[in-house]
Write a protein that holds these residues in place. Structure first.
Motif, PDB file in Angstrom:
ATOM      1  N   LYS A   1       0.810  -1.225   0.000  1.00  0.00           N
ATOM      2  CA  LYS A   1       0.000   0.000   0.000  1.00  0.00           C
ATOM      3  C   LYS A   1       0.841   1.273   0.000  1.00  0.00           C
ATOM      4  CE  LYS A   1      -4.012  -2.138   2.174  1.00  0.00           C
ATOM      5  NZ  LYS A   1      -4.128  -3.093   1.166  1.00  0.00           N
ATOM      6  N   GLU A   2       2.102   1.160   0.385  1.00  0.00           N
ATOM      7  CA  GLU A   2       2.973   2.329   0.372  1.00  0.00           C
ATOM      8  C   GLU A   2       3.583   2.558  -1.004  1.00  0.00           C
ATOM      9  OE1 GLU A   2       5.726   1.599   3.520  1.00  0.00           O
ATOM     10  OE2 GLU A   2       4.122   1.431   4.985  1.00  0.00           O
ATOM     11  N   GLY A   3       3.276   1.690  -1.938  1.00  0.00           N
ATOM     12  CA  GLY A   3       3.721   1.888  -3.311  1.00  0.00           C
ATOM     13  C   GLY A   3       5.087   1.328  -3.636  1.00  0.00           C
ATOM     14  N   LYS A   4       5.752   0.708  -2.702  1.00  0.00           N
ATOM     15  CA  LYS A   4       7.070   0.138  -2.970  1.00  0.00           C
ATOM     16  C   LYS A   4       6.926  -1.056  -3.904  1.00  0.00           C
ATOM     17  CE  LYS A   4       8.782   1.372   1.586  1.00  0.00           C
ATOM     18  NZ  LYS A   4       9.157   0.865   2.886  1.00  0.00           N
ATOM     19  N   GLY A   5       7.672  -1.027  -4.969  1.00  0.00           N
ATOM     20  CA  GLY A   5       7.685  -2.165  -5.888  1.00  0.00           C
ATOM     21  C   GLY A   5       6.398  -2.359  -6.652  1.00  0.00           C
ATOM     22  N   ARG A   6       5.542  -1.387  -6.695  1.00  0.00           N
ATOM     23  CA  ARG A   6       4.262  -1.529  -7.402  1.00  0.00           C
ATOM     24  C   ARG A   6       4.497  -1.480  -8.903  1.00  0.00           C
ATOM     25  NH1 ARG A   6      -0.786  -3.327  -7.526  1.00  0.00           N
ATOM     26  NH2 ARG A   6      -2.310  -1.829  -8.239  1.00  0.00           N
ATOM     27  N   ARG A   7       4.644  -2.649  -9.489  1.00  0.00           N
ATOM     28  CA  ARG A   7       4.836  -2.756 -10.929  1.00  0.00           C
ATOM     29  C   ARG A   7       3.897  -3.833 -11.451  1.00  0.00           C
ATOM     30  NH1 ARG A   7      10.552  -4.641 -11.643  1.00  0.00           N
ATOM     31  NH2 ARG A   7       9.562  -5.514 -13.463  1.00  0.00           N
ATOM     32  N   TRP A   8       3.388  -3.614 -12.623  1.00  0.00           N
ATOM     33  CA  TRP A   8       2.651  -4.672 -13.283  1.00  0.00           C
ATOM     34  C   TRP A   8       2.863  -4.537 -14.765  1.00  0.00           C
ATOM     35  CZ3 TRP A   8      -1.941  -3.776 -16.203  1.00  0.00           C
ATOM     36  CH2 TRP A   8      -2.420  -2.480 -16.155  1.00  0.00           C
ATOM     37  N   GLU A   9       2.654  -5.619 -15.459  1.00  0.00           N
ATOM     38  CA  GLU A   9       2.920  -5.652 -16.879  1.00  0.00           C
ATOM     39  C   GLU A   9       1.607  -5.613 -17.636  1.00  0.00           C
ATOM     40  OE1 GLU A   9       5.424  -9.026 -17.615  1.00  0.00           O
ATOM     41  OE2 GLU A   9       6.537  -8.616 -15.789  1.00  0.00           O
ATOM     42  N   TYR A  10       1.683  -5.081 -18.836  1.00  0.00           N
ATOM     43  CA  TYR A  10       0.507  -4.986 -19.686  1.00  0.00           C
ATOM     44  C   TYR A  10       0.355  -6.261 -20.508  1.00  0.00           C
ATOM     45  CZ  TYR A  10       0.574  -0.101 -18.395  1.00  0.00           C
ATOM     46  OH  TYR A  10       0.564   1.061 -17.684  1.00  0.00           O
ATOM     47  N   ASN A  11       0.265  -7.376 -19.822  1.00  0.00           N
ATOM     48  CA  ASN A  11      -0.057  -8.639 -20.468  1.00  0.00           C
ATOM     49  C   ASN A  11      -1.185  -9.277 -19.666  1.00  0.00           C
ATOM     50  OD1 ASN A  11       1.132  -9.905 -18.213  1.00  0.00           O
ATOM     51  ND2 ASN A  11       3.094 -10.122 -19.254  1.00  0.00           N
ATOM     52  N   THR A  12      -1.682 -10.386 -20.124  1.00  0.00           N
ATOM     53  CA  THR A  12      -2.848 -11.001 -19.492  1.00  0.00           C
ATOM     54  C   THR A  12      -2.630 -11.265 -18.012  1.00  0.00           C
ATOM     55  OG1 THR A  12      -3.501 -11.995 -21.584  1.00  0.00           O
ATOM     56  CG2 THR A  12      -4.417 -12.974 -19.593  1.00  0.00           C
ATOM     57  N   SER A  13      -1.528 -11.909 -17.663  1.00  0.00           N
ATOM     58  CA  SER A  13      -1.316 -12.229 -16.248  1.00  0.00           C
ATOM     59  C   SER A  13      -1.123 -10.966 -15.420  1.00  0.00           C
ATOM     60  CB  SER A  13      -0.132 -13.171 -16.072  1.00  0.00           C
ATOM     61  OG  SER A  13       1.044 -12.609 -16.604  1.00  0.00           O
ATOM     62  N   GLY A  14      -0.415  -9.977 -15.967  1.00  0.00           N
ATOM     63  CA  GLY A  14      -0.216  -8.716 -15.248  1.00  0.00           C
ATOM     64  C   GLY A  14      -1.518  -7.984 -14.996  1.00  0.00           C
TER      65      GLY A  14
END
Length: 145
Positions: free
Chosen positions: A88-101
């Protein structure tokens, strides 16, 4: 609706997301148990189990694994990555623009980037690897019919 759209996360289709929501509510299985399940399966299909499959995703050397396990192709390497609860603090908040992400993001989770499980698919007692295009036991299946 076309078949491929049934498995998409686009076009308003919720099939995969609904399945992921149900799976996310299940009890978490320990990594060691997953490794045991996978190795049991690999052994049953005559593929060499992997003693220490846990690796840092930033340090996977596919060419090195191909050489070490005498694989025909780097595609003969299967890896699994896992999710963690959203920071919730935003650390490491990454996601990919693919189906699983997209699915992981919609679940309010993020990828656990601390490790992956890596399983090179090498047949037991052979010099050469199992090709990802072939299924072990397929020839024997034909003779049984």
């Amino acid at each position: 609706m076309k078949q491929w759209r049934c498995r998409s996360v686009h076009y308003g289709n919720q099939f995969r997301f609904n399945k992921a929501q149900k799976e996310a509510k299940k009890e978490v299985v320990k990594t060691e148990q997953i490794v045991e399940y996978v190795n049991d399966f690999l052994d049953k299909v005559n593929i060499m189990p992997v003693k220490y499959p846990q690796m840092n995703p930033e340090e996977i050397d596919y060419a090195g694994l191909k050489r070490e396990y005498q694989l025909e192709d780097e595609k003969d390497i299967v890896w699994m990555k896992f999710t963690a609860d959203y920071d919730k603090e935003g650390k490491g908040r990454r996601w990919e623009y693919n189906t699983s992400g997209i699915i992981v993001h919609k679940l309010g989770k993020q990828w656990d980037t601390s490790f992956v499980l890596v399983f090179p698919l090498r047949l037991n007692n052979t010099k050469y690897s199992h090709s990802h295009h072939k299924v072990p036991g397929r020839e024997s299946d034909k003779s049984d019919s």
